[in-house]
Design an enzyme around this catalytic site. Structure first.
Site, PDB file in Angstrom:
ATOM      1  N   HIS A  62       0.856  -1.143   0.026  1.00 54.35           N
ATOM      2  CA  HIS A  62       0.078  -0.090   0.052  1.00 54.35           C
ATOM      3  C   HIS A  62       0.899   1.191   0.121  1.00 54.35           C
ATOM      4  O   HIS A  62       2.209   1.222   0.114  1.00 54.35           O
ATOM      5  CB  HIS A  62      -1.119  -0.134   1.078  1.00 54.35           C
ATOM      6  CG  HIS A  62      -0.369   0.027   2.657  1.00 54.35           C
ATOM      7  ND1 HIS A  62       0.588  -1.003   3.059  1.00 54.35           N
ATOM      8  CD2 HIS A  62      -0.342   1.218   3.420  1.00 54.35           C
ATOM      9  CE1 HIS A  62       1.003  -0.468   4.213  1.00 54.35           C
ATOM     10  NE2 HIS A  62       0.386   0.784   4.556  1.00 54.35           N
ATOM     11  N   ASP A  66       5.935   4.568   4.881  1.00 53.54           N
ATOM     12  CA  ASP A  66       6.844   3.642   5.406  1.00 53.54           C
ATOM     13  C   ASP A  66       7.119   2.257   4.718  1.00 53.54           C
ATOM     14  O   ASP A  66       7.825   1.570   4.766  1.00 53.54           O
ATOM     15  CB  ASP A  66       6.598   3.456   6.741  1.00 53.54           C
ATOM     16  CG  ASP A  66       5.281   2.942   7.161  1.00 53.54           C
ATOM     17  OD1 ASP A  66       4.348   3.424   6.575  1.00 53.54           O
ATOM     18  OD2 ASP A  66       5.055   2.034   7.983  1.00 53.54           O
ATOM     19  N   ASP A 203       0.116  -4.213   7.591  1.00 56.30           N
ATOM     20  CA  ASP A 203      -0.867  -3.195   7.783  1.00 56.30           C
ATOM     21  C   ASP A 203      -2.127  -3.705   7.559  1.00 56.30           C
ATOM     22  O   ASP A 203      -2.815  -3.232   6.693  1.00 56.30           O
ATOM     23  CB  ASP A 203      -0.481  -2.131   6.993  1.00 56.30           C
ATOM     24  CG  ASP A 203       0.909  -1.046   7.502  1.00 56.30           C
ATOM     25  OD1 ASP A 203       1.547  -1.969   8.019  1.00 56.30           O
ATOM     26  OD2 ASP A 203       1.076  -0.057   7.470  1.00 56.30           O
TER      27      ASP A 203
END
Length: 302
Positions: A62, A66, A203
């Site tokens: 995504h 980071d 995530d």
């Protein structure tokens, strides 16, 4: 052939003195995949003694910084080094605007064949030199995909059985290709060799596709941003705790569990292991920057 994961960064949103932003380089025989190149990936590869030339594809889960701010530098280095083979880049199709910005973030001579290969829908697959790459959507604050690489099952030749049937030299290759040589079948001189598999989950909150990606894999790399004391926050922002990640590994029958993507709010990383261990009795690795993680040996049957 080499099968190992080189860990380039293990931080979450904020890097620390000891943890760089994300970056994971998987070498699976001839397939070399860079996952989630965060800021500083080029530098981390240098420190790890790794070059960009072998990279065959890049997978971005995504477009949070980071996980993707190292993409421009990595692609420019691939171009600078004139990598001779095409390099596919997988990323959520919904983030095309972000990819376009990162692809040409600055001016440079574009001397490489970078192939945009966005992923979309309920499931995406691509064939690689070693097996099938699958991407499944996860649950986060923006479109996010996890990835899984599956080697197909095969056969391992047994020298004693080959000798018993008088098969040697070029005849072995012919038997492997055709499946039969005279009255001798491939099954008579070989045993099943289960393919190996790898999953990369970043995530996300708990969802069905986390388990689907992890099901039965040899190596699972999975985010464990939070500890149980912040489980409510984890759920709110679409992240996992160490205990949840370990529970996924247990339920899914994972062989080797790699925990990573650690929040800077916790000073003692051993707490992640303390919370994961009651949930998963198998091998757990707390990822550290520049660590090399080998694949486990094949199952006994292969």
């Amino acid at each position: 052939m080499t099968r190992e994961l080189a860990v380039l960064g293990t931080a979450s949103q904020v890097p620390t003195r000891h943890r760089n932003h994300n970056g994971y380089l998987l070498r699976f025989d001839d397939e070399v995949i860079l996952f989630d190149p965060g800021e500083g990936t080029q530098r981390q590869m240098l420190l790890a003694g790794l070059a960009v030339t072998p990279i065959t594809r890049i997978c971005v889960t995504h477009f949070h910084g980071d996980h993707s701010l190292g993409l421009p530098g990595t692609l420019q280095r691939i171009s600078l080094d004139k990598v001779p083979h095409p390099v596919a880049v997988h990323y959520p199709a919904a983030g095309q605007e972000f990819y376009d910005r990162l692809r040409h973030a600055t001016s440079y001579w574009d001397n490489a064949d970078i192939v945009a290969a966005p992923v979309s829908g309920a499931s995406f697959t691509a064939e690689t030199s070693v097996g099938r790459l699958t991407a499944l959507p996860l649950w986060h604050s923006l479109p996010t995909y996890g990835y899984r690489l599956d080697e197909p099952d095969g056969r391992r030749m047994v020298p004693e059985l080959l000798a018993a049937h008088g098969i040697a030299g070029p005849a072995v290759s012919e038997l492997q290709r055709a499946g039969r040589l005279g009255d001798v079948t491939l099954e008579q001189v070989s045993v099943a060799r289960p393919g190996q598999s790898f999953a990369f989950v970043m995530d996300t909150g708990l969802c069905d596709n986390v388990f689907a990606l992890a099901e039965g894999v040899d190596v699972l790399v999975i985010e464990s941003t939070f500890l149980d004391e912040d489980a409510t926050m984890a759920e709110m922002v679409g992240h996992l705790t160490a205990a949840q990640a370990a529970s996924v590994a247990r339920v899914s029958g994972v062989r080797k569990l790699v925990l990573t993507h650690f929040s800077q709010r916790y000073q003692d990383a051993s707490r992640y292991l303390d919370e994961a261990r009651p949930e998963f009795a198998g091998e757990i690795i707390l990822a550290e920057d520049l660590m090399r993680i080998p694949f486990p040996p094949r199952n006994a049957s292969g």
